[in-house]
Design a protein around this motif. Sequence first.
Motif, PDB file in Angstrom:
ATOM      1  N   SER A 271       1.013  -1.123   0.300  1.00 29.51           N
ATOM      2  CA  SER A 271       0.352   0.037   0.161  1.00 29.51           C
ATOM      3  C   SER A 271       1.204   1.384   0.151  1.00 29.51           C
ATOM      4  O   SER A 271       0.695   2.056  -0.768  1.00 29.51           O
ATOM      5  CB  SER A 271      -1.068   0.121   1.211  1.00 29.51           C
ATOM      6  OG  SER A 271      -2.158  -0.593   0.865  1.00 29.51           O
TER       7      SER A 271
ATOM      8  N   ALA B  31       2.525   1.576  -2.842  1.00 31.21           N
ATOM      9  CA  ALA B  31       1.495   1.836  -4.376  1.00 31.21           C
ATOM     10  C   ALA B  31       0.952   3.535  -4.650  1.00 31.21           C
ATOM     11  O   ALA B  31       0.857   4.277  -5.333  1.00 31.21           O
ATOM     12  CB  ALA B  31      -0.079   1.382  -4.147  1.00 31.21           C
ATOM     13  N   LEU B  32       1.235   4.225  -2.994  1.00 26.92           N
ATOM     14  CA  LEU B  32       0.668   5.425  -2.615  1.00 26.92           C
ATOM     15  C   LEU B  32       2.024   6.165  -3.242  1.00 26.92           C
ATOM     16  O   LEU B  32       1.764   7.159  -3.503  1.00 26.92           O
ATOM     17  CB  LEU B  32       0.575   6.082  -1.628  1.00 26.92           C
ATOM     18  CG  LEU B  32       0.721   6.964  -1.032  1.00 26.92           C
ATOM     19  CD1 LEU B  32      -1.022   7.888  -0.904  1.00 26.92           C
ATOM     20  CD2 LEU B  32       0.180   6.939   0.532  1.00 26.92           C
TER      21      LEU B  32
ATOM     22  N   LEU C 212       3.545   5.704  -5.523  1.00 26.66           N
ATOM     23  CA  LEU C 212       3.659   5.799  -7.159  1.00 26.66           C
ATOM     24  C   LEU C 212       2.321   6.838  -7.508  1.00 26.66           C
ATOM     25  O   LEU C 212       2.553   7.209  -8.344  1.00 26.66           O
ATOM     26  CB  LEU C 212       3.822   4.075  -7.761  1.00 26.66           C
ATOM     27  CG  LEU C 212       3.368   4.214  -8.651  1.00 26.66           C
ATOM     28  CD1 LEU C 212       4.463   4.306 -10.144  1.00 26.66           C
ATOM     29  CD2 LEU C 212       2.757   2.257  -9.646  1.00 26.66           C
ATOM     30  N   ASN C 213       1.453   6.527  -7.119  1.00 25.40           N
ATOM     31  CA  ASN C 213       0.601   7.242  -7.144  1.00 25.40           C
ATOM     32  C   ASN C 213       1.032   8.873  -6.699  1.00 25.40           C
ATOM     33  O   ASN C 213       0.555   9.824  -8.172  1.00 25.40           O
ATOM     34  CB  ASN C 213      -0.417   7.102  -6.429  1.00 25.40           C
ATOM     35  CG  ASN C 213      -1.355   6.168  -6.690  1.00 25.40           C
ATOM     36  OD1 ASN C 213      -1.338   5.278  -7.963  1.00 25.40           O
ATOM     37  ND2 ASN C 213      -2.475   5.086  -5.933  1.00 25.40           N
TER      38      ASN C 213
ATOM     39  N   GLU D   9       3.289   9.944  -9.410  1.00 27.80           N
ATOM     40  CA  GLU D   9       2.456  10.411 -10.766  1.00 27.80           C
ATOM     41  C   GLU D   9       1.829  11.598 -11.246  1.00 27.80           C
ATOM     42  O   GLU D   9       1.561  12.428 -11.508  1.00 27.80           O
ATOM     43  CB  GLU D   9       1.338   9.292 -11.746  1.00 27.80           C
ATOM     44  CG  GLU D   9       2.076   8.113 -11.731  1.00 27.80           C
ATOM     45  CD  GLU D   9       0.906   6.218 -11.613  1.00 27.80           C
ATOM     46  OE1 GLU D   9       1.244   5.232 -11.705  1.00 27.80           O
ATOM     47  OE2 GLU D   9      -0.090   6.731 -11.090  1.00 27.80           O
ATOM     48  N   LEU D  10       0.834  12.138  -9.667  1.00 28.56           N
ATOM     49  CA  LEU D  10       0.658  13.393  -9.685  1.00 28.56           C
ATOM     50  C   LEU D  10       1.323  14.695  -9.513  1.00 28.56           C
ATOM     51  O   LEU D  10       1.365  15.508  -9.997  1.00 28.56           O
ATOM     52  CB  LEU D  10      -0.452  13.509  -7.867  1.00 28.56           C
ATOM     53  CG  LEU D  10      -1.517  12.758  -8.488  1.00 28.56           C
ATOM     54  CD1 LEU D  10      -2.033  12.922  -6.170  1.00 28.56           C
ATOM     55  CD2 LEU D  10      -2.271  12.595  -8.905  1.00 28.56           C
TER      56      LEU D  10
ATOM     57  N   CYS E  10      -6.012  14.222  -1.497  1.00 25.97           N
ATOM     58  CA  CYS E  10      -6.243  13.382  -0.264  1.00 25.97           C
ATOM     59  C   CYS E  10      -7.068  13.793   0.627  1.00 25.97           C
ATOM     60  O   CYS E  10      -7.789  12.953   1.057  1.00 25.97           O
ATOM     61  CB  CYS E  10      -4.479  13.063   0.302  1.00 25.97           C
ATOM     62  SG  CYS E  10      -3.236  12.342  -1.064  1.00 25.97           S
TER      63      CYS E  10
END
Length: 135
Positions: free
Chosen positions: A101, A104-105, A107-108, A111-112, A126
């Motif tokens: 998790s 994944a955060l 990576l997100n 990307e942002l 968020c």
Amino acid sequence: ISNAYNAKEVYRMIFHFDFNSKVPLYIQLRNQVVIGIAEGELLPGERLPTIRALAEESGINMMTVSKAYQLLKQEGYINTDRRTGAVIAPRQTEPSVPEESIEALRLNISELRLAGMSKDDVLRLCTKLYEEGPQ
């Protein structure tokens, strides 16, 4: 008597599967259970449908349901017992976030950032999503 023996059946929560999604079905099931717990739809001590019943109702393979339940057990979201089946586990007092998790955060957020969002914009997004709760 423990909650496992007094477990209530969970039939009010209906699982939805997108058979065209790139997300594997066992992950879709896992995610829906996690969201159900987070939203209070699934409470500690409530029993999930049996692997066989959920597979028959949803049209997915029993091994797929089993894989999702095994993952949920490994992550501490459910307890399993031959007599009582899969039961929502009591909430942990110490927060525990799986490493996947966090990655994944990460990576997100990357990307942002690459899309041009500032730190403040990301934090506002968020905060908004956290307050809305799982969808």
